[in-house]
Scaffold this motif. Structure first.
Motif, short mmCIF file in Angstrom:
data_model
loop_
_atom_site.label_atom_id
_atom_site.label_comp_id
_atom_site.label_asym_id
_atom_site.label_seq_id
_atom_site.Cartn_x
_atom_site.Cartn_y
_atom_site.Cartn_z
N ALA A 194 0.83 -1.21 0.00
CA ALA A 194 0.00 0.00 0.00
C ALA A 194 0.87 1.26 0.00
O ALA A 194 0.61 2.20 -0.77
N LEU A 195 1.88 1.28 0.84
CA LEU A 195 2.76 2.45 0.90
C LEU A 195 3.50 2.64 -0.42
O LEU A 195 3.56 3.75 -0.96
N ALA A 196 4.04 1.58 -0.95
CA ALA A 196 4.76 1.66 -2.22
C ALA A 196 3.86 2.18 -3.33
O ALA A 196 4.26 3.04 -4.13
N ASN A 197 2.63 1.68 -3.38
CA ASN A 197 1.71 2.11 -4.43
C ASN A 197 1.29 3.57 -4.27
O ASN A 197 1.05 4.26 -5.26
N VAL A 198 1.21 4.05 -3.03
CA VAL A 198 0.91 5.47 -2.83
C VAL A 198 2.00 6.32 -3.48
O VAL A 198 1.70 7.27 -4.22
N TYR A 199 3.25 6.00 -3.24
CA TYR A 199 4.35 6.78 -3.83
C TYR A 199 4.33 6.70 -5.35
O TYR A 199 4.44 7.72 -6.04
N PHE A 228 11.83 2.47 -3.86
CA PHE A 228 10.63 3.16 -4.33
C PHE A 228 11.01 4.32 -5.24
O PHE A 228 10.51 4.45 -6.35
N HIS A 229 11.88 5.19 -4.74
CA HIS A 229 12.23 6.38 -5.51
C HIS A 229 13.00 6.01 -6.78
O HIS A 229 12.74 6.58 -7.86
N PRO A 279 9.36 -7.49 -19.33
CA PRO A 279 7.91 -7.52 -19.15
C PRO A 279 7.35 -6.16 -18.78
O PRO A 279 8.09 -5.19 -18.59
N ASP A 280 6.04 -6.12 -18.64
CA ASP A 280 5.32 -4.91 -18.26
C ASP A 280 5.84 -4.38 -16.93
O ASP A 280 6.21 -5.15 -16.05
N THR A 281 5.86 -3.04 -16.79
CA THR A 281 6.39 -2.44 -15.56
C THR A 281 5.59 -2.82 -14.32
O THR A 281 6.16 -2.90 -13.24
N GLN A 282 4.30 -3.07 -14.47
CA GLN A 282 3.50 -3.48 -13.31
C GLN A 282 3.96 -4.86 -12.81
O GLN A 282 4.03 -5.09 -11.60
N GLU A 283 4.28 -5.73 -13.72
CA GLU A 283 4.77 -7.06 -13.33
C GLU A 283 6.09 -6.93 -12.56
O GLU A 283 6.29 -7.58 -11.52
N THR A 284 6.97 -6.08 -13.06
CA THR A 284 8.24 -5.86 -12.37
C THR A 284 8.02 -5.25 -10.99
O THR A 284 8.63 -5.67 -10.00
N TRP A 285 7.13 -4.27 -10.91
CA TRP A 285 6.82 -3.61 -9.63
C TRP A 285 6.33 -4.64 -8.61
O TRP A 285 6.78 -4.67 -7.47
N THR A 286 5.44 -5.51 -9.03
CA THR A 286 4.90 -6.55 -8.15
C THR A 286 6.02 -7.47 -7.67
O THR A 286 6.09 -7.82 -6.49
N ARG A 287 6.90 -7.85 -8.58
CA ARG A 287 8.03 -8.73 -8.20
C ARG A 287 8.98 -8.04 -7.24
O ARG A 287 9.51 -8.66 -6.31
N ILE A 288 9.22 -6.74 -7.45
CA ILE A 288 10.08 -5.98 -6.55
C ILE A 288 9.48 -5.95 -5.15
O ILE A 288 10.19 -6.14 -4.15
N LEU A 289 8.18 -5.73 -5.06
CA LEU A 289 7.53 -5.69 -3.74
C LEU A 289 7.57 -7.06 -3.08
O LEU A 289 7.76 -7.16 -1.86
N ASP A 290 7.43 -8.12 -3.86
CA ASP A 290 7.58 -9.48 -3.31
C ASP A 290 8.99 -9.67 -2.75
O ASP A 290 9.17 -10.23 -1.67
N ALA A 291 9.98 -9.20 -3.51
CA ALA A 291 11.37 -9.34 -3.08
C ALA A 291 11.66 -8.52 -1.83
O ALA A 291 12.36 -8.98 -0.91
N ASP A 324 9.46 -7.69 0.48
CA ASP A 324 8.79 -8.39 1.58
C ASP A 324 9.64 -9.56 2.06
O ASP A 324 9.84 -9.75 3.26
N ALA A 325 10.16 -10.36 1.13
CA ALA A 325 11.00 -11.50 1.50
C ALA A 325 12.27 -11.03 2.22
O ALA A 325 12.68 -11.63 3.22
N THR A 326 12.86 -9.95 1.74
CA THR A 326 14.06 -9.42 2.36
C THR A 326 13.76 -8.97 3.80
O THR A 326 14.53 -9.25 4.72
N LEU A 327 12.66 -8.27 3.96
CA LEU A 327 12.30 -7.77 5.30
C LEU A 327 11.96 -8.91 6.26
O LEU A 327 12.28 -8.85 7.44
N ARG A 328 11.32 -9.95 5.74
CA ARG A 328 10.99 -11.11 6.59
C ARG A 328 12.24 -11.90 6.99
O ARG A 328 12.26 -12.55 8.03
N HIS A 329 13.26 -11.86 6.14
CA HIS A 329 14.48 -12.62 6.40
C HIS A 329 15.68 -11.67 6.43
O HIS A 329 16.68 -11.90 5.75
N TRP A 330 15.55 -10.62 7.20
CA TRP A 330 16.59 -9.61 7.25
C TRP A 330 17.90 -10.23 7.70
O TRP A 330 17.94 -10.97 8.69
N PRO A 331 18.97 -9.96 6.99
CA PRO A 331 20.25 -10.58 7.34
C PRO A 331 20.78 -10.09 8.71
O PRO A 331 20.63 -8.92 9.05
#
Length: 189
Positions: A84-89, A149-150, A166-178, A180-187
Motif C-alpha cells: 500500500a505504501l509503495a503504491n501510494v508513492y 521506491f524512488h 515484461p510490463d512495468t507493473q509485473e516488475t513492480w509486483t516482483r520488486i515488492l515481493d522481493a 517483503d522477503a528481504t524484510l521477513r528474512h533480514w540478514p
C-alpha cells in the motif's frame, strides 16, 4: 498592494499545479506571476523568493503524500501495508510528477523537522515493526525502501522501462515481493 485572492497557500497550490505541468525545476516566482497575470513584485508579499516558493510546494507535496499514505495504511500490516505504501508513492508520482519531484527537495533542518516528512518516517517505521526489525536495522530498511521506491519510480517516469518487456507493473509486483522477503528474512549483522 496585495492582490485580492492571492495568498501564500494559493500560490503554493498554483505552484504545485505548475510543477506538474512544466516540471518542478521550471517553477519560479516569475512563472507564477505570469500564470496570475500579475507583476512579479506583487507576489513577494507572499513568498520571499523562488526557493521559498519551491519549499512551500515541497511541504504541500509531503503533506499530500502523507495523507494518502495514512489513508492507504489504515488497518494494514506486513506485506499488505508495504504494498500500500509503495503504491501510494508510485501513484502519486504518476499523477503529480512535479509535486513528486518537489517532495524530494532537500529542506533545511527546521522545515524538515516541521514537515510531513516526519509522518512518512513514522509510517514506514510502523510497517517495519511488523517485520520485527529494531534499530539499527530499521534505519537500514527505511533507506532500502526509500531507495527502491524512488529509484524505480524515477526510472519509470523517465521512460527507462518503456522499450522492454515484461510490463512495468509485473516488475513492480516482483520488486515488492522481493522487498517483503528481504524484510521477513533480514540478514543478521
Amino acid at each position: 498592494m496585495v492582490r485580492v485572492g492571492l495568498t501564500t497557500e494559493r500560490l503554493a497550490q498554483a505552484g504545485a499545479e505548475l510543477a506538474d505541468e512544466v516540471g518542478f525545476e521550471q517553477v519560479t516566482v516569475s512563472a507564477l506571476a505570469r500564470r496570475f497575470d500579475v507583476k512579479v513584485a506583487s507576489l513577494y508579499s507572499h513568498v520571499k523568493s523562488s526557493q521559498d516558493l519551491k519549499t512551500r510546494i515541497a511541504l504541500l507535496a509531503l503533506e499530500e503524500l502523507a495523507d494518502r499514505a495514512a489513508d492507504a495504511l489504515a488497518g494494514r500490516a506486513g506485506k499488505d501495508a508495504l504494498t500500500a505504501l509503495a503504491n501510494v508513492y508510485r501513484d502519486y508520482a504518476r499523477e503529480h510528477p512535479g509535486r513528486y519531484a518537489a517532495a524530494q527537495l532537500r529542506l533545511d533542518p527546521t522545515d524538515a523537522a516541521a514537515s510531513a516528512g516526519v509522518r512518512h518516517a513514522q509510517m514506514t517505521r510502523a510497517i517495519l515493526r511488523g517485520y520485527d526489525l529494531t534499530e539499527p536495522d530499521q534505519t537500514h530498511a527505511v533507506r532500502l525502501l526509500g531507495s527502491v521506491f524512488h529509484g524505480y519510480v524515477s526510472l519509470e517516469l523517465g521512460g527507462g522501462f518503456d522499450h522492454s518487456a515484461p510490463d512495468t507493473q509485473e516488475t513492480w509486483t516482483r520488486i515488492l515481493d522481493a522487498l517483503d522477503a528481504t524484510l521477513r528474512h533480514w540478514p543478521a549483522a
